[in-house]
Write an enzyme that holds these catalytic residues in place. Structure first.
Site, PDB file in Angstrom:
ATOM      1  N   ASP A   1     -52.195  16.089   5.358  1.00 42.80           N
ATOM      2  CA  ASP A   1     -51.359  17.281   5.301  1.00 42.80           C
ATOM      3  C   ASP A   1     -50.259  17.166   6.334  1.00 42.80           C
ATOM      4  OD1 ASP A   1     -51.735  20.064   3.783  1.00 42.80           O
ATOM      5  OD2 ASP A   1     -50.645  20.361   5.645  1.00 42.80           O
TER       6      ASP A   1
ATOM      7  N   ARG B   1     -48.432  15.970  -4.726  1.00 47.64           N
ATOM      8  CA  ARG B   1     -49.728  16.663  -4.840  1.00 47.64           C
ATOM      9  C   ARG B   1     -50.609  16.117  -5.970  1.00 47.64           C
ATOM     10  NH1 ARG B   1     -50.421  21.767  -2.172  1.00 47.64           N
ATOM     11  NH2 ARG B   1     -49.328  21.512  -0.214  1.00 47.64           N
TER      12      ARG B   1
ATOM     13  N   ARG C   1     -64.572  18.447  -2.893  1.00 45.88           N
ATOM     14  CA  ARG C   1     -64.206  19.591  -2.037  1.00 45.88           C
ATOM     15  C   ARG C   1     -65.353  20.593  -1.927  1.00 45.88           C
ATOM     16  NH1 ARG C   1     -62.631  22.987   0.101  1.00 45.88           N
ATOM     17  NH2 ARG C   1     -60.617  23.996   0.018  1.00 45.88           N
TER      18      ARG C   1
HETATM   19  O1  CP3 Z   1     -51.251  14.227  -3.286  1.00 47.03           O
HETATM   20  C1  CP3 Z   1     -50.493  14.433  -2.325  1.00 47.03           C
HETATM   21  O2  CP3 Z   1     -49.311  14.800  -2.474  1.00 47.03           O
HETATM   22  C2  CP3 Z   1     -51.007  14.150  -0.934  1.00 47.03           C
HETATM   23  C3  CP3 Z   1     -51.583  15.245  -0.249  1.00 47.03           C
HETATM   24  C4  CP3 Z   1     -50.750  16.374   0.357  1.00 47.03           C
HETATM   25  C5  CP3 Z   1     -51.352  17.602   0.686  1.00 47.03           C
HETATM   26  N1  CP3 Z   1     -50.445  18.354   1.368  1.00 47.03           N
HETATM   27  C6  CP3 Z   1     -52.732  17.979   0.393  1.00 47.03           C
HETATM   28  C7  CP3 Z   1     -53.087  19.402   0.302  1.00 47.03           C
HETATM   29  C8  CP3 Z   1     -49.420  16.428   0.782  1.00 47.03           C
HETATM   30  C9  CP3 Z   1     -48.316  15.393   0.635  1.00 47.03           C
HETATM   31  C10 CP3 Z   1     -49.250  17.691   1.433  1.00 47.03           C
HETATM   32  C11 CP3 Z   1     -47.999  18.103   2.077  1.00 47.03           C
HETATM   33  C12 CP3 Z   1     -47.832  19.511   2.461  1.00 47.03           C
HETATM   34  N2  CP3 Z   1     -48.728  20.338   3.065  1.00 47.03           N
HETATM   35  C13 CP3 Z   1     -46.613  20.225   2.341  1.00 47.03           C
HETATM   36  C14 CP3 Z   1     -45.321  19.640   1.823  1.00 47.03           C
HETATM   37  C15 CP3 Z   1     -45.291  19.557   0.351  1.00 47.03           C
HETATM   38  C16 CP3 Z   1     -45.043  20.857  -0.339  1.00 47.03           C
HETATM   39  O3  CP3 Z   1     -45.900  21.222  -1.180  1.00 47.03           O
HETATM   40  O4  CP3 Z   1     -44.016  21.485  -0.110  1.00 47.03           O
HETATM   41  C17 CP3 Z   1     -46.827  21.516   2.838  1.00 47.03           C
HETATM   42  C18 CP3 Z   1     -45.810  22.631   2.915  1.00 47.03           C
HETATM   43  C19 CP3 Z   1     -48.172  21.576   3.292  1.00 47.03           C
HETATM   44  C20 CP3 Z   1     -48.871  22.719   3.952  1.00 47.03           C
HETATM   45  C21 CP3 Z   1     -49.967  23.233   3.127  1.00 47.03           C
HETATM   46  N3  CP3 Z   1     -51.128  22.529   2.849  1.00 47.03           N
HETATM   47  C22 CP3 Z   1     -50.076  24.496   2.490  1.00 47.03           C
HETATM   48  C23 CP3 Z   1     -49.023  25.577   2.539  1.00 47.03           C
HETATM   49  C24 CP3 Z   1     -51.299  24.535   1.828  1.00 47.03           C
HETATM   50  C25 CP3 Z   1     -51.915  25.702   1.084  1.00 47.03           C
HETATM   51  C26 CP3 Z   1     -51.373  25.865  -0.274  1.00 47.03           C
HETATM   52  C27 CP3 Z   1     -52.203  25.112  -1.279  1.00 47.03           C
HETATM   53  O5  CP3 Z   1     -51.638  24.366  -2.081  1.00 47.03           O
HETATM   54  O6  CP3 Z   1     -53.429  25.322  -1.285  1.00 47.03           O
HETATM   55  C28 CP3 Z   1     -51.929  23.283   2.021  1.00 47.03           C
HETATM   56  C29 CP3 Z   1     -53.240  22.867   1.496  1.00 47.03           C
HETATM   57  C30 CP3 Z   1     -53.334  21.575   0.788  1.00 47.03           C
HETATM   58  N4  CP3 Z   1     -52.737  20.423   1.162  1.00 47.03           N
HETATM   59  C31 CP3 Z   1     -54.139  21.324  -0.370  1.00 47.03           C
HETATM   60  C32 CP3 Z   1     -53.984  19.967  -0.667  1.00 47.03           C
HETATM   61  C33 CP3 Z   1     -54.665  19.187  -1.761  1.00 47.03           C
HETATM   62  C34 CP3 Z   1     -55.022  22.329  -1.083  1.00 47.03           C
HETATM   63  C35 CP3 Z   1     -56.239  22.570  -0.236  1.00 47.03           C
HETATM   64  C36 CP3 Z   1     -57.548  22.582  -0.993  1.00 47.03           C
HETATM   65  O7  CP3 Z   1     -57.984  21.563  -1.526  1.00 47.03           O
HETATM   66  O8  CP3 Z   1     -58.140  23.638  -0.994  1.00 47.03           O
END
Ligand code: CP3
Length: 354
Positions: A76, A26, A39
């Site tokens: 994602d 992340r 964003r």
């Molecule tokens: O920098 C990186 O690691 C690359 C980007 C990345 C994102 N999601 C961007 C993201 C990666 C590798 C993921 C994987 C992901 N997505 C996982 C596995 C990793 C983990 O954390 O366990 C999971 C379970 C998801 C599903 C997901 N995406 C959820 C549950 C959420 C909401 C929770 C949150 O953190 O807001 C997301 C949203 C998400 N994916 C964001 C980002 C940067 C935040 C959204 C925003 O910018 O508002």
């Protein structure tokens, strides 16, 4: 193409590294004000994910602003369910929500497992753009969710503390669960192959909800499919990060993965003993350490490196960095890994030559 800083790839292959490579799960995201600025002018998270030029731009932000040793493509894990026919929306502070969920064989039959990967050309395009911009400086990490973690979201429909609906599905409809997992696995393999063709130098499988399964369920419903993916990806190293699956470390070592990601509940020395010396370990600082003072961050990071050693090791957190972590604290972590591990590696090299 030769990569100038290939520390991450050398570590993954078990080759000598003059210092420990470091990146953060992340790293591309809300910890960076530059990410939040982009964003804010968009309709939402999905616009960012599906617009290759923007996804590429935020992928590169931590490279320039934090000086990590690898980029990870901004996307994602939920793009696969969507490509298979199950769309989702991402809500501020609530997380993902699927419009429809999976509960029957009929629902599974309707999912596209043959050409779904073709719906993800925006990811491949973003990868090609990032590779061009990186110009051989550092490696690019591609990724996908583990089939079990994707099933969990597809059945539950949204995030959950217990994912009891998804676990109920495994206990009450095991045959359907396997059918769904097989379909996800097929698409994931094709998807990762396309990421590699587009330029991904290494790929990571995120099994975020591994730890809520029993060891027996984990073997049957998750590891089996992860092992199939690792076997199918033979041209680049595979990192498997199964959060909470301390009970599966030995079995994980028997898959064809190159790197095993650890969370902060898994002890470095114990993990090395269980896993053996043929895999590289990645992790595992508690993301909450990054809320502490610089002194404390340095102390905890050095302790982590002392326990893992400087070889066959990639420094990272034990899970994704939390969105409200100050970027300067993240820099402190990265700089400490670089400085402390170069010092340690050169010291141990002189020692072994003397
Ligand atoms: O920098 C990186 O690691 C690359 C980007 C990345 C994102 N999601 C961007 C993201 C990666 C590798 C993921 C994987 C992901 N997505 C996982 C596995 C990793 C983990 O954390 O366990 C999971 C379970 C998801 C599903 C997901 N995406 C959820 C549950 C959420 C909401 C929770 C949150 O953190 O807001 C997301 C949203 C998400 N994916 C964001 C980002 C940067 C935040 C959204 C925003 O910018 O508002």
């Amino acid at each position: 193409m030769n990569i100038k800083n290939d520390l991450l790839l050398r570590a993954a292959h078990g080759l000598y590294t003059e210092r420990v490579p470091v990146w953060l799960m992340r790293q591309a995201g809300r910890i960076l004000p530059e990410y939040r600025a982009i964003r804010e002018r968009l309709s939402g998270f999905k616009e960012l994910v599906t617009t290759p030029a923007l996804a590429a731009e935020v992928t590169l932000q931590p490279v320039h602003l934090l000086h990590v040793d690898a980029a990870i493509i901004f996307s994602d894990i939920l793009v696969i369910p969507e490509a298979m026919g199950l769309p989702y929306d991402m809500y501020e502070s609530k997380g993902p929500l699927f419009v429809r969920t999976i509960s029957s064989k009929n629902d599974i039959d309707k999912l596209n497992a043959t050409t779904a990967h073709e719906n993800l050309t925006y990811v491949y395009e973003a990868i090609r753009t990032v590779k061009k911009e990186l110009n051989g400086s550092i490696p690019l990490i591609g990724f996908a969710g583990a089939p079990w973690t994707l099933l969990a979201y597809m059945v539950e429909g949204h995030g959950s503390k217990t994912f009891s609906k998804a676990k109920k599905f495994l206990y009450t409809q095991p045959q359907e669960a396997h059918e769904l997992l097989e379909k996800i696995t097929t698409v994931t393999i094709q998807y990762l192959h396309q990421q590699i063709i587009a330029g991904a130098d290494i790929v990571q499988i995120f099994d975020s909800w591994a730890g809520i399964l029993s060891p027996e369920q984990y073997t049957e419903f998750s590891l089996k499919y992860i092992a199939q993916i690792c076997k199918a990806i033979s041209t680049v190293p595979v990192i498997v990060f199964a959060k909470g699956a301390f009970f599966a470390r030995k079995q994980m070592a028997e898959t064809d993965c190159s790197v095993i990601g650890l969370d902060w509940n898994m002890d470095a020395i114990e993990s090395r003993n269980i896993i053996g010396h043929n895999k590289t370990l990645q992790g595992n600082l508690d993301p909450c350490v990054l809320y502490a003072s610089y002194n404390e961050i340095r102390k905890q990071t050095q302790k982590m490196i002392d326990r893992f050693g400087t070889q066959r090791y990639i420094a990272n957190l034990g899970h994704g960095v939390y969105a409200d972590t100050p970027a300067d604290n993240v820099r402190c972590f990265i700089d400490t890994v670089k400085e402390y591990s170069s010092m340690k590696s050169s010291f141990s090299k002189t020692q072994s030559f003397s």
